[in-house]
Every structure is written in structure tokens, then in C-alpha cells.
Design a protein around this motif. Sequence first.
Motif, PDB file in Angstrom:
ATOM      1  N   UNK A 255      11.970  19.093  12.215  1.00 11.23           N
ATOM      2  CA  UNK A 255      12.525  18.986  10.868  1.00 11.23           C
ATOM      3  C   UNK A 255      12.009  17.732  10.171  1.00 11.23           C
ATOM      4  N   UNK A 256      11.852  16.654  10.930  1.00 11.21           N
ATOM      5  CA  UNK A 256      11.318  15.418  10.365  1.00 11.21           C
ATOM      6  C   UNK A 256       9.899  15.637   9.858  1.00 11.21           C
ATOM      7  N   UNK A 257       9.094  16.381  10.624  1.00 10.59           N
ATOM      8  CA  UNK A 257       7.718  16.664  10.204  1.00 10.59           C
ATOM      9  C   UNK A 257       7.700  17.524   8.947  1.00 10.59           C
ATOM     10  N   UNK A 258       8.613  18.490   8.872  1.00  8.09           N
ATOM     11  CA  UNK A 258       8.680  19.351   7.685  1.00  8.09           C
ATOM     12  C   UNK A 258       9.066  18.544   6.445  1.00  8.09           C
ATOM     13  N   UNK A 259      10.065  17.694   6.582  1.00 11.88           N
ATOM     14  CA  UNK A 259      10.503  16.872   5.454  1.00 11.88           C
ATOM     15  C   UNK A 259       9.442  15.845   5.062  1.00 11.88           C
ATOM     16  N   UNK A 260       8.748  15.307   6.069  1.00  8.12           N
ATOM     17  CA  UNK A 260       7.674  14.355   5.785  1.00  8.12           C
ATOM     18  C   UNK A 260       6.596  15.004   4.933  1.00  8.12           C
ATOM     19  N   UNK A 261       6.206  16.213   5.299  1.00  9.16           N
ATOM     20  CA  UNK A 261       5.173  16.919   4.535  1.00  9.16           C
ATOM     21  C   UNK A 261       5.661  17.240   3.124  1.00  9.16           C
ATOM     22  N   UNK A 262       6.911  17.703   3.033  1.00 12.63           N
ATOM     23  CA  UNK A 262       7.473  18.085   1.736  1.00 12.63           C
ATOM     24  C   UNK A 262       7.605  16.875   0.811  1.00 12.63           C
ATOM     25  N   UNK A 263       8.306  15.856   1.270  1.00 13.29           N
ATOM     26  CA  UNK A 263       8.567  14.693   0.426  1.00 13.29           C
ATOM     27  C   UNK A 263       7.354  13.766   0.337  1.00 13.29           C
ATOM     28  N   UNK A 264       6.585  13.711   1.420  1.00 13.07           N
ATOM     29  CA  UNK A 264       5.417  12.849   1.424  1.00 13.07           C
ATOM     30  C   UNK A 264       4.407  13.253   0.367  1.00 13.07           C
ATOM     31  N   UNK A 265       4.111  14.530   0.299  1.00 15.44           N
ATOM     32  CA  UNK A 265       3.162  15.010  -0.704  1.00 15.44           C
ATOM     33  C   UNK A 265       3.690  14.779  -2.114  1.00 15.44           C
ATOM     34  N   UNK A 266       4.998  14.948  -2.297  1.00  9.45           N
ATOM     35  CA  UNK A 266       5.590  14.743  -3.628  1.00  9.45           C
ATOM     36  C   UNK A 266       5.486  13.273  -4.039  1.00  9.45           C
ATOM     37  N   UNK A 267       5.788  12.359  -3.097  1.00 11.71           N
ATOM     38  CA  UNK A 267       5.725  10.939  -3.419  1.00 11.71           C
ATOM     39  C   UNK A 267       4.294  10.498  -3.703  1.00 11.71           C
ATOM     40  N   UNK A 268       3.349  11.046  -2.967  1.00 16.22           N
ATOM     41  CA  UNK A 268       1.944  10.730  -3.218  1.00 16.22           C
ATOM     42  C   UNK A 268       1.561  11.110  -4.640  1.00 16.22           C
TER      43      UNK A 268
ATOM     44  N   UNK B  28       3.783  11.685  -7.226  1.00 19.56           N
ATOM     45  CA  UNK B  28       4.613  10.965  -8.203  1.00 19.56           C
ATOM     46  C   UNK B  28       4.130   9.532  -8.388  1.00 19.56           C
ATOM     47  N   UNK B  29       3.748   8.897  -7.296  1.00 22.51           N
ATOM     48  CA  UNK B  29       3.331   7.498  -7.362  1.00 22.51           C
ATOM     49  C   UNK B  29       1.839   7.336  -7.628  1.00 22.51           C
ATOM     50  N   UNK B  30       1.143   8.488  -7.684  1.00 25.52           N
ATOM     51  CA  UNK B  30      -0.313   8.466  -7.900  1.00 25.52           C
ATOM     52  C   UNK B  30      -1.020   7.598  -6.851  1.00 25.52           C
ATOM     53  N   UNK B  31      -0.634   7.847  -5.598  1.00 23.27           N
ATOM     54  CA  UNK B  31      -1.241   7.119  -4.486  1.00 23.27           C
ATOM     55  C   UNK B  31      -2.659   7.633  -4.267  1.00 23.27           C
ATOM     56  N   UNK B  32      -3.614   6.725  -4.254  1.00 24.42           N
ATOM     57  CA  UNK B  32      -5.009   7.100  -4.048  1.00 24.42           C
ATOM     58  C   UNK B  32      -5.378   6.979  -2.574  1.00 24.42           C
ATOM     59  N   UNK B  33      -6.204   7.908  -2.113  1.00 26.51           N
ATOM     60  CA  UNK B  33      -6.607   7.857  -0.705  1.00 26.51           C
ATOM     61  C   UNK B  33      -7.627   6.749  -0.456  1.00 26.51           C
ATOM     62  N   UNK B  34      -8.440   6.405  -1.472  1.00 28.59           N
ATOM     63  CA  UNK B  34      -9.389   5.292  -1.399  1.00 28.59           C
ATOM     64  C   UNK B  34     -10.206   5.293  -0.124  1.00 28.59           C
ATOM     65  N   UNK B  35     -11.071   6.294   0.004  1.00 25.94           N
ATOM     66  CA  UNK B  35     -11.939   6.363   1.164  1.00 25.94           C
ATOM     67  C   UNK B  35     -13.337   5.830   0.878  1.00 25.94           C
ATOM     68  N   UNK B  36     -13.514   5.248  -0.293  1.00 31.62           N
ATOM     69  CA  UNK B  36     -14.812   4.653  -0.582  1.00 31.62           C
ATOM     70  C   UNK B  36     -14.915   3.263   0.058  1.00 31.62           C
ATOM     71  N   UNK B  37     -16.106   2.832   0.328  1.00 29.80           N
ATOM     72  CA  UNK B  37     -16.357   1.591   1.074  1.00 29.80           C
ATOM     73  C   UNK B  37     -15.757   0.364   0.378  1.00 29.80           C
ATOM     74  N   UNK B  38     -15.797   0.365  -0.959  1.00 29.10           N
ATOM     75  CA  UNK B  38     -15.371  -0.814  -1.691  1.00 29.10           C
ATOM     76  C   UNK B  38     -13.864  -1.054  -1.630  1.00 29.10           C
TER      77      UNK B  38
END
Length: 222
Positions: free
Chosen positions: A193-206, A208-218
Motif C-alpha cells: 500500500x505504501x508503494x501504491x500511495x508513493x506512486x500516486x502521490x509522488x507523481x502528483x507532487x512532482x 504540482x511542484x514542477x520537479x525537474x529530473x535534471x539528468x544533464x551533466x551541468x
Amino acid sequence: MANFFPRWTNWVPIKLLVCGIVLAGGLTGATWYYATPKYTKVGYEPIQPVPFPHDIHVTQLGMDCRYCHSFVEMAAHSNVPNTQTCMNCHTQVQKDNPKLEPVRESSKTGDPVEWVWIYRTVDYVYYNHAAHVNRGISCVECHGPVNHMDEVYHYQPLSMTFCLDCHRNPGAKIRPPDKITDLDWKWDKNPEEAARLQKLHGEKMVNDWKVESLQNCSACHR
């Protein structure tokens, strides 16, 4: 004229060459595998000038990480508490404990306690604590369950792979901002259940907060 060396010695140079290649390859592979942060740093637990049991201060006494590491939400680098922070309590609590003599001496002389660094990135890597903490990444993700450590030790490898695993999927690590320093917090006691909620709320927060993955070298190498 008879041969001075027997016939089998003709193969000696080739055998030596093959053995040299195998040995060099083995040494290279072993160095490549073991000379990484996972093996050179994880578990590193230096002896500090003053034993500071995080489990007592955090778990038993309920102190928030930010009481000592007060700049973590505002600065790129987290801070080690100054002597006055310690003395706020220890002028009254265990004020005669001999283990605290370096703290009392520091308070008298003004010289800082010479704490031993545990986490230290290489000079060419830039890590901003405030940027991560203010976007829902808890201390526990990098530093582990510090609230249950009697002596703090190096918990994660902090290698490029470790960082990229999080940057590729920040929703798997993100949590509500008021739970950042609650190191035992989980979305649910049930792991599934924790994994399900993490996926559900985690994606929403990402989102909502416009979290960038920033995988570029800089992002890290500046």
C-alpha cells in the motif's frame, strides 16, 4: 649444433604475454568494481572528538534535524552546529559529563570542535541541500536512518548511479514537506500500500511542484 633451449621454451613469451594480459585485466576489473564509493565509503564511521548519539537526541528526545543543521533549508551546504547550539542544553543537562569536555573547552576558548567529516563530495560535484529538501527529498534518502544511529556512518555510496536513479524517477522518493525530517515516516505500514500511495502521490507532487529530473551533466558538474 644442438639447441641450447628445449623446444617448449618457444611458447614461454606467448604464455607470459597471455598471463600478463589476464592479470592486467583482472586488476583493472577489480579496481573498477571495488574502487567506487560503494566500497570505499559506505560504512565509514570515524571516531569523533565528542560522541553524539543521534538516536538519543532524535528518537528519544524528539529533536528535529534542523535544530542543529539549521541552514539545510536555506543553503547549498548543510552546517555542523556551532558550540553554542550544544551549550543551549548542556549548560544544564549533563554539564559535568567528561565526554563533553571538548564542547565546554570550545565554549571557553572560542575554537570550534574539530568534527570529522563523513559525507564529502568531490570538488567537481555540486550538491544543493536546500533544493532537494525544499522539494520533498528527505534526509533519510541519502543519510539513512540517522535517528537510529548511535554513531553516524556513511550510509549510501553517493555515486553518479545513486544520484541518477533518483533523478530518473523523483516521484519514487518525494514526500510531503512536513515529513522531510520525520525519518521513520512511511505512506503506509503495509509495504504494498505504501508503494501504491508513493506512486500516486509522488507523481502528483512532482507535477504540482514542477520537479525537474535534471539528468544533464551541468546539473551537478558546474
